[in-house]
Structures are given as structure tokens and as C-alpha cells.
Design a protein around this motif. Structure first.
Motif, short mmCIF file in Angstrom:
data_model
loop_
_atom_site.label_atom_id
_atom_site.label_comp_id
_atom_site.label_asym_id
_atom_site.label_seq_id
_atom_site.Cartn_x
_atom_site.Cartn_y
_atom_site.Cartn_z
N LEU A 142 0.86 -1.37 -0.18
CA LEU A 142 0.15 -0.15 -0.24
C LEU A 142 0.90 1.22 0.09
CD1 LEU A 142 -2.56 -1.33 2.81
CD2 LEU A 142 -2.71 -1.38 0.31
N SER A 143 0.54 2.25 -0.67
CA SER A 143 1.32 3.31 -0.98
C SER A 143 0.97 4.47 -0.04
CB SER A 143 1.27 3.95 -2.31
OG SER A 143 1.87 5.35 -2.57
N SER A 144 2.07 5.22 0.62
CA SER A 144 1.91 6.05 1.63
C SER A 144 1.57 7.47 0.88
CB SER A 144 2.78 6.39 2.31
OG SER A 144 3.97 6.52 1.90
N ASP A 145 2.12 7.60 0.02
CA ASP A 145 1.67 9.01 -0.93
C ASP A 145 0.65 8.93 -2.03
OD1 ASP A 145 2.16 11.47 -1.56
OD2 ASP A 145 3.70 11.06 -2.94
N SER A 146 -0.69 8.79 -1.24
CA SER A 146 -1.61 8.66 -2.03
C SER A 146 -3.09 8.91 -1.37
CB SER A 146 -1.78 7.38 -2.79
OG SER A 146 -2.30 6.33 -1.62
N SER A 147 -4.26 9.27 -1.80
CA SER A 147 -5.45 9.20 -1.15
C SER A 147 -5.59 8.20 -0.62
CB SER A 147 -6.42 9.74 -2.27
OG SER A 147 -6.66 8.83 -3.37
N ALA A 167 -0.17 -0.97 10.62
CA ALA A 167 0.80 -0.92 9.54
C ALA A 167 1.49 0.23 9.07
CB ALA A 167 -0.71 -0.79 8.15
N HIS A 168 2.57 -0.13 8.58
CA HIS A 168 3.62 0.92 7.84
C HIS A 168 3.48 0.96 6.43
CE1 HIS A 168 7.42 2.98 7.41
NE2 HIS A 168 7.68 2.34 6.30
N LEU A 169 3.05 1.97 5.64
CA LEU A 169 2.72 1.95 4.34
C LEU A 169 4.12 2.69 3.76
CD1 LEU A 169 -0.60 3.90 4.35
CD2 LEU A 169 -0.35 1.51 4.67
N TYR A 170 4.20 2.23 2.50
CA TYR A 170 5.49 2.53 1.95
C TYR A 170 5.37 3.79 0.66
CZ TYR A 170 7.49 -1.30 4.22
OH TYR A 170 7.89 -2.14 5.16
N GLY A 171 6.47 4.53 0.67
CA GLY A 171 6.74 5.07 -0.62
C GLY A 171 7.47 4.30 -1.53
N GLN A 172 7.69 4.86 -2.81
CA GLN A 172 8.36 4.04 -3.83
C GLN A 172 9.86 4.16 -3.59
OE1 GLN A 172 7.40 4.90 -7.89
NE2 GLN A 172 9.84 4.77 -8.57
N PHE A 190 -4.86 4.31 -9.42
CA PHE A 190 -5.08 5.75 -9.18
C PHE A 190 -6.72 6.41 -8.92
CE2 PHE A 190 -1.74 4.83 -12.24
CZ PHE A 190 -0.58 5.29 -11.87
N ILE A 191 -7.53 5.47 -9.06
CA ILE A 191 -8.87 6.11 -8.86
C ILE A 191 -8.96 6.29 -7.54
CG2 ILE A 191 -9.64 3.92 -9.10
CD1 ILE A 191 -12.38 4.84 -9.83
N PRO A 192 -9.30 7.35 -6.99
CA PRO A 192 -9.45 7.63 -5.38
C PRO A 192 -10.46 6.88 -4.68
CG PRO A 192 -10.46 9.59 -6.35
CD PRO A 192 -9.69 8.71 -7.62
N PRO A 193 -10.40 6.60 -3.57
CA PRO A 193 -11.21 5.89 -2.70
C PRO A 193 -12.63 6.58 -2.73
CG PRO A 193 -9.70 6.82 -1.41
CD PRO A 193 -9.10 6.90 -2.59
N GLY A 194 -12.80 7.97 -2.86
CA GLY A 194 -14.01 8.80 -2.76
C GLY A 194 -14.82 8.82 -4.05
N SER A 195 -13.98 8.06 -5.15
CA SER A 195 -14.73 8.58 -6.41
C SER A 195 -16.16 7.62 -6.31
CB SER A 195 -13.90 7.82 -7.62
OG SER A 195 -14.54 7.77 -8.78
N PRO A 196 -17.22 8.36 -6.76
CA PRO A 196 -18.52 7.49 -7.10
C PRO A 196 -18.30 6.37 -7.99
CG PRO A 196 -18.63 9.64 -8.18
CD PRO A 196 -17.41 9.56 -7.49
N GLU A 197 -17.28 6.13 -8.92
CA GLU A 197 -17.11 5.37 -9.84
C GLU A 197 -16.88 3.94 -9.22
OE1 GLU A 197 -16.38 6.94 -13.91
OE2 GLU A 197 -14.93 7.75 -12.84
N LYS A 219 -6.54 12.75 -16.00
CA LYS A 219 -7.58 13.82 -15.73
C LYS A 219 -7.24 14.53 -14.22
CE LYS A 219 -11.27 12.56 -18.83
NZ LYS A 219 -12.56 12.37 -18.80
N ASN A 220 -6.81 13.71 -13.21
CA ASN A 220 -6.95 14.03 -11.95
C ASN A 220 -5.43 14.18 -11.54
OD1 ASN A 220 -9.52 14.09 -11.87
ND2 ASN A 220 -9.91 11.81 -11.50
N HIS A 221 -4.47 13.58 -12.25
CA HIS A 221 -3.10 13.54 -11.78
C HIS A 221 -2.92 12.93 -10.47
CE1 HIS A 221 -2.24 16.26 -14.86
NE2 HIS A 221 -3.18 17.23 -14.53
N ALA A 222 -3.77 11.80 -10.51
CA ALA A 222 -3.56 11.14 -8.82
C ALA A 222 -2.41 10.28 -8.77
CB ALA A 222 -4.89 10.03 -9.15
N LYS A 223 -1.96 10.13 -7.69
CA LYS A 223 -0.96 9.15 -7.33
C LYS A 223 -1.20 8.02 -6.93
CE LYS A 223 1.73 13.22 -5.35
NZ LYS A 223 2.35 13.79 -4.20
N PRO A 224 -0.27 6.95 -7.03
CA PRO A 224 -0.96 5.41 -7.05
C PRO A 224 -1.04 5.08 -5.63
CG PRO A 224 1.48 5.67 -7.52
CD PRO A 224 0.85 7.12 -7.83
#
Length: 246
Positions: A142-147, A167-172, A190-197, A219-224
Motif C-alpha cells: 500500500l502506497s503512503s503517498d496517495s489518497s 501498518a507501515h505504508l511505503y513510498g516508492q 489511481f482512482i481515489p477511494p472517494g470516487s463515485p465510480e 485527468k486528476n493527476h492522481a498518485k498511485p
């Protein structure tokens, strides 16, 4: 871990939700793309939990051994595999001390387990020890630097009994620094957890998932929210005793 024993009976309920199905679809594709599993290969699944990846690879024709420290999670994994008539070798063991000889497995993978290991580098060195020369080590975290990372951290604060509190989350950079000469790393989810889709069941379809990922990235420049790294074990030891090489 006692906590995982307590939640083992309901752990798989996540995969029955539209969000869980979508996340699982995206993560499994990333792992498959890097692992390149082949039928007949001998595979070790470290921190196998309830057997999600072990069962997936067994159905693909791999010979699987699943390792987990939680007796409760292994019991669920065994039950599921038995219902599917899959012959998987389940063992309760610590990732820091694997009960196998050197150079036993063609492929070793660990997915969303390293986050709960006190000595991650030691665990990966142990994984490399049991990997055959020419084999692949695949690590998904799980990536630390993301939504998604923000969501997990909030859950840990709001609910100290949540698994994410431990849990300890990781950066790249942190992930790739655990062992030298990382061959390749993928970022996804990349799709954020709050996305309705994300709550649309259809999204678990691979093509639909790809479309949602692309849109979120462009479109959203989301982080992984999920990272997968691959290390190869060379046939000749050129970088350290385990022969890590590009």
C-alpha cells in the motif's frame, strides 16, 4: 497476529463489495504483469492471508505454498481451497524464518503483508534465500503517498483496533531501497477511494478498471495507491550473496 485471527472470518467480505472487487482487479493485474507466472512453477506466497493470491495462482497451474503467521487466516485459506479442490501447501510460519532450504522456489510473492513486518528487509532477504537463481521476487504494498494512504491513516486514528493502526505504508523510494537493484516498479490504483465510480460493480471488469485508472491518472493527476516491485535473482552472485541483479 492476534488481530488477524480475530478478523479472519470476515476478512474476505471486502472482496464482495464493488470497491473491493475493483481494487482486487487492479492489484491482481499489476502483480501478474510483473510476476509473469508460468504453469508448473513452484511459488511461495508470503503472508498469504485467506489465500487470495495462492488460490489465483493455483488455478493458473502453479504449485503453491502459502505462508502466514495467523492461524485464523490460514484456516480460512484452507477452507476455501478445499471447497475448490485445490492442493495447496499451507504452513504457519514467520516471514523472518522460513522453513525451507535455499533455492526452492521459482517465484516468491508477498502482497499487502510487508506493511505488518517488523524487519521488512530481513524478510525480503529470507525470501531471496529460498528463491532459485533466475527466480523473481514480487512485492506489493500500500502506497503512503496517495489518497488511499490518507484513508488508511485516518482509519488508524479513528479506530485504534483497525489493522491499519499496525501498518507501515511505503513510498516508492523506501520500497526499492529495501534490496539493491530493483528491476522494475509499477504504480497503480489511481482512482481515489472517494470516487463515485468505485462503487459500480461493473468497474471490476478489467477493461472498465483500465479506463477508470487512465482517467484518474490523466485527468486528476492522481498518485498511485498501490506499488508492486520486482527483483530478479541472478545465476551468479554479483551484487551480494543472493545474486540480486537487473
Amino acid at each position: 497476529m492476534a488481530l488477524f485471527n480475530q478478523i479472519a472470518h470476515r476478512y474476505d467480505s471486502w472482496y464482495t463489495t464493488p470497491r473491493g472487487q475493483l481494487v482486487d482487479t487492479i492489484q491482481k493485474k499489476m502483480v501478474r504483469d510483473l510476476a509473469e507466472p508460468q504453469p508448473g512453477e513452484v511459488v511461495l506466497d508470503l503472508g498469504c492471508g485467506t489465500g487470495n493470491y495462492s488460490i489465483e495462482l493455483a488455478n493458473y497451474g502453479c504449485r503453491i505454498t502459502g505462508i502466514d503467521i495467523s492461524e485464523g487466516m490460514l484456516a480460512e485459506a484452507k477452507r476455501k481451497a478445499n471447497n475448490l479442490n485445490l492442493a495447496i501447501d499451507w504452513r504457519q510460519a514467520d516471514l523472518a524464518s522460513l522453513p525451507f532450504s535455499e533455492e526452492t522456489f521459482d517465484l516468491v510473492l508477498t502482497v499487502t503483508a510487508l506493511e505488518f513486518v517488523s524487519d521488512p528487509r530481513g524478510a525480503l532477504l529470507e525470501a531471496m534465500r529460498v528463491l532459485k537463481p533466475g527466480g523473481r521476487l514480487i512485492v506489493g504494498v500500500l502506497s503512503s503517498d496517495s489518497s488511499w494512504g490518507e484513508m488508511y491513516r485516518k482509519e488508524a486514528v479513528d479506530n485504534p483496533e483497525s489493522v491499519f493502526a499496525a501498518a507501515h505504508l511505503y513510498g516508492q523510494d523506501e520500497l526499492t531501497s529495501l534490496l539493491p537493484n530493483c528491476m522494475r516498479i509499477l504504480g497503480g490504483l489511481f482512482i481515489p477511494p472517494g470516487s463515485p465510480e468505485i462503487n459500480i460493480t461493473e468497474a471490476a471488469n478489467i477493461e472498465k478498471a483500465r479506463q477508470l485508472e487512465y482517467n484518474s491518472f490523466i485527468k486528476n493527476h492522481a498518485k498511485p495507491g498501490f506499488l508492486v516491485a520486482r527483483w530478479n535473482k541472478s545465476h551468479t552472485s554479483i551484487s551480494n550473496r543472493y545474486g540480486l541483479a537487473n
